[in-house]
Motif scaffolding. Structure first.
Motif, PDB file in Angstrom:
ATOM      1  N   LYS A   1      19.620 -16.934 -18.055  1.00  0.00           N
ATOM      2  CA  LYS A   1      20.216 -16.128 -19.149  1.00  0.00           C
ATOM      3  C   LYS A   1      21.709 -16.652 -18.867  1.00  0.00           C
ATOM      4  O   LYS A   1      22.075 -17.490 -17.968  1.00  0.00           O
ATOM      5  CB  LYS A   1      21.700 -14.950 -17.772  1.00  0.00           C
ATOM      6  CG  LYS A   1      20.078 -13.884 -18.154  1.00  0.00           C
ATOM      7  CD  LYS A   1      20.475 -12.489 -16.802  1.00  0.00           C
ATOM      8  CE  LYS A   1      19.779 -11.613 -16.951  1.00  0.00           C
ATOM      9  NZ  LYS A   1      20.228 -10.164 -16.440  1.00  0.00           N
TER      10      LYS A   1
ATOM     11  N   PHE B   1      24.314 -10.622 -26.985  1.00  0.00           N
ATOM     12  CA  PHE B   1      24.762 -10.289 -25.471  1.00  0.00           C
ATOM     13  C   PHE B   1      24.656  -8.832 -25.681  1.00  0.00           C
ATOM     14  O   PHE B   1      24.823  -8.396 -26.167  1.00  0.00           O
ATOM     15  CB  PHE B   1      25.761 -11.553 -25.720  1.00  0.00           C
ATOM     16  CG  PHE B   1      25.956 -12.971 -25.170  1.00  0.00           C
ATOM     17  CD1 PHE B   1      26.041 -13.331 -24.074  1.00  0.00           C
ATOM     18  CD2 PHE B   1      25.598 -13.722 -25.911  1.00  0.00           C
ATOM     19  CE1 PHE B   1      26.000 -14.797 -23.728  1.00  0.00           C
ATOM     20  CE2 PHE B   1      25.969 -14.834 -26.207  1.00  0.00           C
ATOM     21  CZ  PHE B   1      25.461 -15.695 -25.191  1.00  0.00           C
TER      22      PHE B   1
ATOM     23  N   LYS C   1      22.826 -12.382 -21.896  1.00  0.00           N
ATOM     24  CA  LYS C   1      21.936 -12.740 -22.798  1.00  0.00           C
ATOM     25  C   LYS C   1      21.092 -13.582 -21.954  1.00  0.00           C
ATOM     26  O   LYS C   1      21.282 -15.125 -21.345  1.00  0.00           O
ATOM     27  CB  LYS C   1      22.131 -14.137 -23.766  1.00  0.00           C
ATOM     28  CG  LYS C   1      21.130 -14.187 -25.252  1.00  0.00           C
ATOM     29  CD  LYS C   1      22.271 -14.170 -26.652  1.00  0.00           C
ATOM     30  CE  LYS C   1      20.270 -14.506 -27.055  1.00  0.00           C
ATOM     31  NZ  LYS C   1      20.705 -15.433 -28.692  1.00  0.00           N
TER      32      LYS C   1
END
Length: 166
Positions: free
Chosen positions: A121, A142, A164
């Motif tokens: 991420k 996001f 994200k």
């Protein structure tokens, strides 16, 4: 129409311009006390570069934006976890804002994160009231993670966390 934006890893020769762009960008928001010591912190590009990775966006050979990428457990890490790359201090010269330079850097950070082993991420913090920044991050996929939100220790301003998956 703006010229093409290119992204590259920052060098020591870029530090003064990164400092200028970052401070100008943060001052332009109007969210900080003009005498805030935070400006000294964000202007110290040399220290940031010693502990993290910096990217710059250029147009016609001029730095117009910069971003800092931070790994878990390092000096500038605020909220990242072991499997995350943290994006901090995304700053676009006020004269260049809303022309795609920030978006180009966000995409470059995500692309970089995809190339890193053990990173799943990208995480970031932004001001709770920074609507343009929040809109940019949301438009790039996001997601707000409200359980990770926090507050500026010095003044209690709300900060929101986005992540994200990569």
């Amino acid at each position: 129409m703006p010229t093409e934006t290119s992204v590259r890893t920052a060098t020591a020769a870029d530090h003064a311009e990164i400092s200028r762009v970052t401070v100008a960008s943060y001052r332009a928001t109007g969210y900080f006390d003009p005498d805030s010591t935070y400006f000294d912190f964000i202007a110290d590009t040399g220290d940031r570069a010693a502990h993290s990775e910096l990217l710059v966006a250029e147009r016609d050979g001029t730095v117009v934006a910069a971003v800092t990428m931070i790994r878990f457990g390092t000096k500038y890490a605020d909220i990242c976890r072991e499997d995350e790359l943290e994006m901090r201090m995304l700053a676009v010269d006020p004269e260049t804002q809303r022309t795609g330079a920030g978006r180009t850097l966000v995409r470059a950070v995500v692309e970089h994160a995809e190339s890193l082993d053990g990173v799943g991420k990208v995480a970031l913090t932004t001001g709770g009231v920074w609507k343009p920044a929040r809109a940019l991050y949301e438009s790039e996929g996001f997601a707000h993670v409200p359980e990770r939100d926090w507050f500026v220790p010095s003044n209690g301003a709300p900060l929101v966390v986005y992540t994200k998956e990569v």
